[in-house]
Write an enzyme that holds these catalytic residues in place. Structure first.
Site, PDB file in Angstrom:
ATOM      1  CE  LYS A 181     -15.387  33.958   8.294  1.00 52.99           C
ATOM      2  NZ  LYS A 181     -16.257  32.898   8.840  1.00 52.99           N
ATOM      3  CB  THR A 214     -12.689  25.743   0.920  1.00 57.96           C
ATOM      4  OG1 THR A 214     -13.752  25.902  -0.037  1.00 57.96           O
ATOM      5  CG2 THR A 214     -11.370  25.913   0.228  1.00 57.96           C
ATOM      6  N   GLY A 216     -16.436  24.175   5.268  1.00 57.87           N
ATOM      7  CA  GLY A 216     -16.280  24.175   6.729  1.00 57.87           C
ATOM      8  C   GLY A 216     -15.131  25.009   7.253  1.00 57.87           C
ATOM      9  CB  THR A 217     -12.655  27.359   5.719  1.00 56.66           C
ATOM     10  OG1 THR A 217     -13.665  27.975   4.939  1.00 56.66           O
ATOM     11  CG2 THR A 217     -11.779  26.484   4.878  1.00 56.66           C
ATOM     12  N   GLY A 218     -14.941  28.243   7.660  1.00 56.74           N
ATOM     13  CA  GLY A 218     -15.404  29.304   8.564  1.00 56.74           C
ATOM     14  C   GLY A 218     -15.776  28.746   9.931  1.00 56.74           C
ATOM     15  CB  CYS A 219     -17.715  25.723  10.948  1.00 57.46           C
ATOM     16  SG  CYS A 219     -19.215  26.048  10.014  1.00 57.46           S
TER      17      CYS A 219
HETATM   18  N1  LIG Z   1      -7.694  28.688  -0.096  1.00 56.11           N
HETATM   19  C1  LIG Z   1      -7.405  29.165   1.110  1.00 56.11           C
HETATM   20  N2  LIG Z   1      -6.123  29.208   1.552  1.00 56.11           N
HETATM   21  C2  LIG Z   1      -5.815  29.673   2.791  1.00 56.11           C
HETATM   22  N3  LIG Z   1      -6.746  30.126   3.651  1.00 56.11           N
HETATM   23  C3  LIG Z   1      -8.029  30.106   3.266  1.00 56.11           C
HETATM   24  C4  LIG Z   1      -8.445  29.632   1.988  1.00 56.11           C
HETATM   25  N4  LIG Z   1      -9.801  29.713   1.904  1.00 56.11           N
HETATM   26  C5  LIG Z   1     -10.220  30.208   3.094  1.00 56.11           C
HETATM   27  N5  LIG Z   1      -9.173  30.464   3.905  1.00 56.11           N
HETATM   28  C6  LIG Z   1      -9.217  30.956   5.280  1.00 56.11           C
HETATM   29  O1  LIG Z   1     -10.207  30.176   5.965  1.00 56.11           O
HETATM   30  C7  LIG Z   1     -10.822  30.962   6.977  1.00 56.11           C
HETATM   31  C8  LIG Z   1     -12.333  30.945   6.752  1.00 56.11           C
HETATM   32  O2  LIG Z   1     -12.644  31.968   5.818  1.00 56.11           O
HETATM   33  P1  LIG Z   1     -13.811  31.898   4.748  1.00 56.11           P
HETATM   34  O3  LIG Z   1     -13.877  33.239   4.112  1.00 56.11           O
HETATM   35  O4  LIG Z   1     -13.589  30.716   3.892  1.00 56.11           O
HETATM   36  O5  LIG Z   1     -15.058  31.674   5.726  1.00 56.11           O
HETATM   37  P2  LIG Z   1     -16.549  31.212   5.440  1.00 56.11           P
HETATM   38  O6  LIG Z   1     -17.058  31.743   4.158  1.00 56.11           O
HETATM   39  O7  LIG Z   1     -17.312  31.551   6.660  1.00 56.11           O
HETATM   40  O8  LIG Z   1     -16.375  29.643   5.329  1.00 56.11           O
HETATM   41  P3  LIG Z   1     -17.478  28.490   5.063  1.00 56.11           P
HETATM   42  O9  LIG Z   1     -17.132  27.874   3.751  1.00 56.11           O
HETATM   43  O10 LIG Z   1     -17.272  27.545   6.200  1.00 56.11           O
HETATM   44  O11 LIG Z   1     -18.826  29.142   5.102  1.00 56.11           O
HETATM   45  C9  LIG Z   1     -10.189  32.350   6.858  1.00 56.11           C
HETATM   46  O12 LIG Z   1      -9.113  32.445   7.753  1.00 56.11           O
HETATM   47  C10 LIG Z   1      -9.705  32.386   5.412  1.00 56.11           C
HETATM   48  O13 LIG Z   1      -8.663  33.312   5.210  1.00 56.11           O
HETATM   49  C1  LIG Z   2     -24.743  23.518   9.477  1.00 54.64           C
HETATM   50  C2  LIG Z   2     -23.886  24.490   8.743  1.00 54.64           C
HETATM   51  N1  LIG Z   2     -23.368  25.539   9.418  1.00 54.64           N
HETATM   52  C3  LIG Z   2     -22.577  26.432   8.769  1.00 54.64           C
HETATM   53  C4  LIG Z   2     -22.318  26.296   7.422  1.00 54.64           C
HETATM   54  C5  LIG Z   2     -21.429  27.306   6.720  1.00 54.64           C
HETATM   55  O1  LIG Z   2     -20.272  26.725   6.287  1.00 54.64           O
HETATM   56  C6  LIG Z   2     -22.867  25.180   6.756  1.00 54.64           C
HETATM   57  N2  LIG Z   2     -22.626  24.973   5.436  1.00 54.64           N
HETATM   58  N3  LIG Z   2     -23.642  24.302   7.440  1.00 54.64           N
END
Ligand SMILES: Nc1ncnc2c1ncn2[C@@H]1O[C@H](COP(=O)(O)OP(=O)(O)OP(=O)(O)O)[C@@H](O)[C@H]1O
Ligand SMILES: Cc1ncc(CO)c(N)n1
Length: 275
Positions: A181, A214, A216-219
């Site tokens: 990602k 942003t 929670g995007t990954g979850c």
């Molecule tokens: N500003 C943005 N615009 C468009 N897509 C985005 C943006 N930021 C993140 N994404 C997308 O969101 C999804 C999650 O990616 P990200 O790298 O943010 O994950 P993460 O670090 O696990 O997230 P978290 O903040 O939940 O830990 C991916 O598909 C990424 O490309």
């Molecule tokens: C509980 C929990 N799971 C995953 C993440 C990663 O976004 C977070 N910040 N908190």
């Protein structure tokens, strides 16, 4: 009001931590499942005291409590897809991997929560090694962010070629497919993801959303992938649809709290009806 036939409702299970701020973890996963009309079930691994700025405390649940939740859900309700998020300890990770084996769980999406997008380390070395050696090899899809991909591949990620090389290296750990990602990448790579399933090496791109909200995007992405798998999508289309959903949820993200606000899981639907 119609009653939905039990046999036709897909069920997904999230095995993850609770986020008191409601933006990530279990709370994000269950909202994402509901948005997709998938019944959401959960096994909580840990409870975080967290808001949009920081995590102030994390309490892991006893391993037996995590296992009991998984068993309770799977032996009665049954699940078509599973998403794992923050598993926190080596013991919980090993127990989850064992349950995947014993209960023959399919469609396993592993979000390897190890390092935040900002680079903060979230789990210890033993937990990282267990994730890498024991759980990721069982994954249908593993979804590392930039820093997790660096740890799992041993490569530094600055360019698209770096992301592509990392996806191929991580695939060698045994997951059927890898999505690196790009939320943590710089410049025009922000929001660009790379997919590798052993055959296809694809770059997935949607519009970049210019927001700092942003959380929670990954979850949300991993939960949406699991929901789409539960609905019967093939792996790559499950990921493409999930990426579109995250992009929309980012467009509707919420400027709440003093830090990074959460994405708006239901807001695309709700806005029309809001007074
Ligand atoms: N500003 C943005 N615009 C468009 N897509 C985005 C943006 N930021 C993140 N994404 C997308 O969101 C999804 C999650 O990616 P990200 O790298 O943010 O994950 P993460 O670090 O696990 O997230 P978290 O903040 O939940 O830990 C991916 O598909 C990424 O490309
Ligand atoms: C509980 C929990 N799971 C995953 C993440 C990663 O976004 C977070 N910040 N908190």
């Amino acid at each position: 009001m119609s009653v939905i036939d039990k046999s036709s409702v897909p069920v997904a299970l999230t095995i993850a931590g609770s986020d008191s701020g409601g933006g990530a973890g279990i709370q994000a996963d269950l909202r994402t499942f509901a948005f997709h009309c998938v019944h959401g079930t959960s096994a909580i691994t840990c409870v975080t005291a967290q808001n949009t700025v920081l995590v102030t405390r994390v309490d892991a649940l006893p391993v037996d409590a995590v296992v009991a939740q998984i068993e309770a859900v799977v032996t009665d309700i049954g699940v078509q897809a599973v998403k794992t998020g923050m598993l926190l300890t080596a013991e919980i990770i090993a127990a989850v991997a064992q349950q995947v084996e014993v209960l023959k769980l399919n469609n396993l999406v592993v979000d390897p929560v190890m390092v935040s997008r900002t680079g903060a380390v979230l789990i210890n070395d033993e937990a990282m090694a267990t994730l890498q050696n024991v759980l990721i090899p069982k994954a249908t899809i593993v979804t590392p962010n930039r820093y997790e991909a660096q740890l799992l591949s041993g490569l530094q990620l600055h360019t698209l070629d770096d992301m592509r090389a990392a996806a191929q290296r991580i695939h060698q750990l045994g997951a059927k497919a890898v999505l690196v990602k790009g939320g943590g990448m710089q410049g025009n790579l922000r929001g660009v993801d790379v997919w590798f399933d052993g055959h296809k090496l694809e770059t997935l791109k949607t519009a970049v959303v210019d927001t700092s909200n942003t959380h929670g995007t990954g979850c949300t992405l991993a939960a949406a992938i699991a929901a789409n798998l539960a609905l019967g999508c093939d792996r790559l289309s499950a990921v493409q649809k999930a990426k579109d959903y995250v992009t929309t949820a980012l467009r509707y993200s919420l400027a709440i709290g003093q830090g990074q606000g959460p994405v708006g899981h239901f807001f695309p639907l709700l806005q029309e009806n809001t007074p």
